[in-house]
Design a protein around this motif. Sequence first.
Motif, PDB file in Angstrom:
ATOM      1  N   ALA A  22     -36.037  47.550 -34.271  1.00 21.79           N
ATOM      2  CA  ALA A  22     -37.080  48.298 -33.563  1.00 21.79           C
ATOM      3  C   ALA A  22     -36.598  48.843 -32.229  1.00 21.79           C
ATOM      4  CB  ALA A  22     -38.303  47.404 -33.353  1.00 21.79           C
ATOM      5  N   GLY A  23     -35.528  48.321 -31.701  1.00 22.88           N
ATOM      6  CA  GLY A  23     -34.989  48.791 -30.433  1.00 22.88           C
ATOM      7  C   GLY A  23     -34.277  47.676 -29.714  1.00 22.88           C
ATOM      8  N   PHE A  24     -33.954  47.927 -28.443  1.00 25.75           N
ATOM      9  CA  PHE A  24     -33.302  46.898 -27.643  1.00 25.75           C
ATOM     10  C   PHE A  24     -33.631  47.103 -26.178  1.00 25.75           C
ATOM     11  CE2 PHE A  24     -30.131  50.297 -27.940  1.00 25.75           C
ATOM     12  CZ  PHE A  24     -29.688  50.418 -26.626  1.00 25.75           C
ATOM     13  N   GLU A  25     -33.393  46.053 -25.399  1.00 27.83           N
ATOM     14  CA  GLU A  25     -33.607  46.082 -23.955  1.00 27.83           C
ATOM     15  C   GLU A  25     -32.303  45.755 -23.249  1.00 27.83           C
ATOM     16  OE1 GLU A  25     -36.837  43.720 -22.455  1.00 27.83           O
ATOM     17  OE2 GLU A  25     -38.080  44.183 -24.186  1.00 27.83           O
ATOM     18  N   VAL A  26     -32.078  46.443 -22.150  1.00 20.96           N
ATOM     19  CA  VAL A  26     -30.967  46.144 -21.260  1.00 20.96           C
ATOM     20  C   VAL A  26     -31.568  45.833 -19.903  1.00 20.96           C
ATOM     21  CG1 VAL A  26     -28.914  47.055 -20.113  1.00 20.96           C
ATOM     22  CG2 VAL A  26     -29.384  47.686 -22.495  1.00 20.96           C
ATOM     23  N   ALA A  27     -31.123  44.737 -19.291  1.00 19.19           N
ATOM     24  CA  ALA A  27     -31.600  44.392 -17.947  1.00 19.19           C
ATOM     25  C   ALA A  27     -30.381  44.082 -17.085  1.00 19.19           C
ATOM     26  CB  ALA A  27     -32.544  43.194 -18.005  1.00 19.19           C
ATOM     27  N   PRO A  33     -21.925  49.902 -11.343  1.00 14.37           N
ATOM     28  CA  PRO A  33     -20.617  49.531 -11.900  1.00 14.37           C
ATOM     29  C   PRO A  33     -20.394  48.033 -11.715  1.00 14.37           C
ATOM     30  CG  PRO A  33     -20.435  51.435 -10.448  1.00 14.37           C
ATOM     31  CD  PRO A  33     -21.831  50.889 -10.283  1.00 14.37           C
ATOM     32  N   GLU A  34     -19.641  47.443 -12.606  1.00 22.45           N
ATOM     33  CA  GLU A  34     -19.311  46.019 -12.577  1.00 22.45           C
ATOM     34  C   GLU A  34     -20.550  45.128 -12.485  1.00 22.45           C
ATOM     35  OE1 GLU A  34     -15.908  44.841 -10.306  1.00 22.45           O
ATOM     36  OE2 GLU A  34     -15.091  46.863 -10.392  1.00 22.45           O
ATOM     37  N   THR A  35     -21.579  45.503 -13.235  1.00 25.32           N
ATOM     38  CA  THR A  35     -22.823  44.740 -13.297  1.00 25.32           C
ATOM     39  C   THR A  35     -22.903  44.029 -14.642  1.00 25.32           C
ATOM     40  OG1 THR A  35     -23.938  46.332 -11.876  1.00 25.32           O
ATOM     41  CG2 THR A  35     -25.341  44.896 -13.203  1.00 25.32           C
ATOM     42  N   LEU A  36     -23.281  42.772 -14.624  1.00 24.77           N
ATOM     43  CA  LEU A  36     -23.501  42.022 -15.854  1.00 24.77           C
ATOM     44  C   LEU A  36     -24.902  42.340 -16.359  1.00 24.77           C
ATOM     45  CD1 LEU A  36     -22.400  39.935 -17.866  1.00 24.77           C
ATOM     46  CD2 LEU A  36     -23.451  38.159 -16.436  1.00 24.77           C
ATOM     47  N   CYS A  37     -24.988  42.826 -17.603  1.00 25.44           N
ATOM     48  CA  CYS A  37     -26.271  43.237 -18.188  1.00 25.44           C
ATOM     49  C   CYS A  37     -26.662  42.291 -19.313  1.00 25.44           C
ATOM     50  CB  CYS A  37     -26.174  44.649 -18.756  1.00 25.44           C
ATOM     51  SG  CYS A  37     -25.877  45.908 -17.509  1.00 25.44           S
ATOM     52  N   ARG A  38     -27.940  42.002 -19.381  1.00 23.37           N
ATOM     53  CA  ARG A  38     -28.514  41.206 -20.464  1.00 23.37           C
ATOM     54  C   ARG A  38     -28.904  42.164 -21.586  1.00 23.37           C
ATOM     55  NH1 ARG A  38     -34.001  39.463 -21.466  1.00 23.37           N
ATOM     56  NH2 ARG A  38     -33.968  37.562 -22.693  1.00 23.37           N
ATOM     57  N   ASN A  89     -24.311  39.202 -23.359  1.00 26.50           N
ATOM     58  CA  ASN A  89     -24.320  39.992 -22.132  1.00 26.50           C
ATOM     59  C   ASN A  89     -23.062  40.848 -22.103  1.00 26.50           C
ATOM     60  OD1 ASN A  89     -26.620  38.560 -21.430  1.00 26.50           O
ATOM     61  ND2 ASN A  89     -25.539  37.151 -20.099  1.00 26.50           N
ATOM     62  N   PHE A  90     -23.110  41.947 -21.349  1.00 26.51           N
ATOM     63  CA  PHE A  90     -21.921  42.790 -21.212  1.00 26.51           C
ATOM     64  C   PHE A  90     -21.818  43.299 -19.781  1.00 26.51           C
ATOM     65  CE2 PHE A  90     -25.298  45.745 -22.351  1.00 26.51           C
ATOM     66  CZ  PHE A  90     -25.094  46.800 -21.484  1.00 26.51           C
TER      67      PHE A  90
END
Length: 152
Positions: A22-27, A33-38, A89-90
Amino acid sequence: MALSVLGQLPVASEEAPEVVLAGFEVAPAAPGPETLCRLVATVENNGDRAVYSFGFDVELNGRALPVYEQQLFLQVIEPGESEEVALYNFWTSEQGRPAPADGKLEVVVRLRAARWVDVTEIEEDGETVEVWTPVGDVAGLPQAASRTLQLK
């Protein structure tokens, strides 16, 4: 808040797929730049039995993240339910993958595989134990969703 539009691949039949990415969320939604995303994907089970064993692929600006190649997510989603599946996470940039010069990071999440499962409970040594029995692959996959993040 879902941050994607379903980019579903064609399905052989005209019936709606029983399992839907259905989709996804990024937080955070506007990382630097150089931010850790959930990263969390939402999967809907419109079938008549439980589903599990989700295989995902994730790409950042066209580059696949290798951690997903051999990974399966063994979360059960009951019939008629929609649930979030926590993915890895990325980092928006890292060694070998610099921040994009235009500040746009395209994130693609692909649900490439899932399996139907029968979940039963048995009593064993005075404890209730869940038994998961795979019963076949889900048709209508892969499906993909994408979102372009504007880095700040």
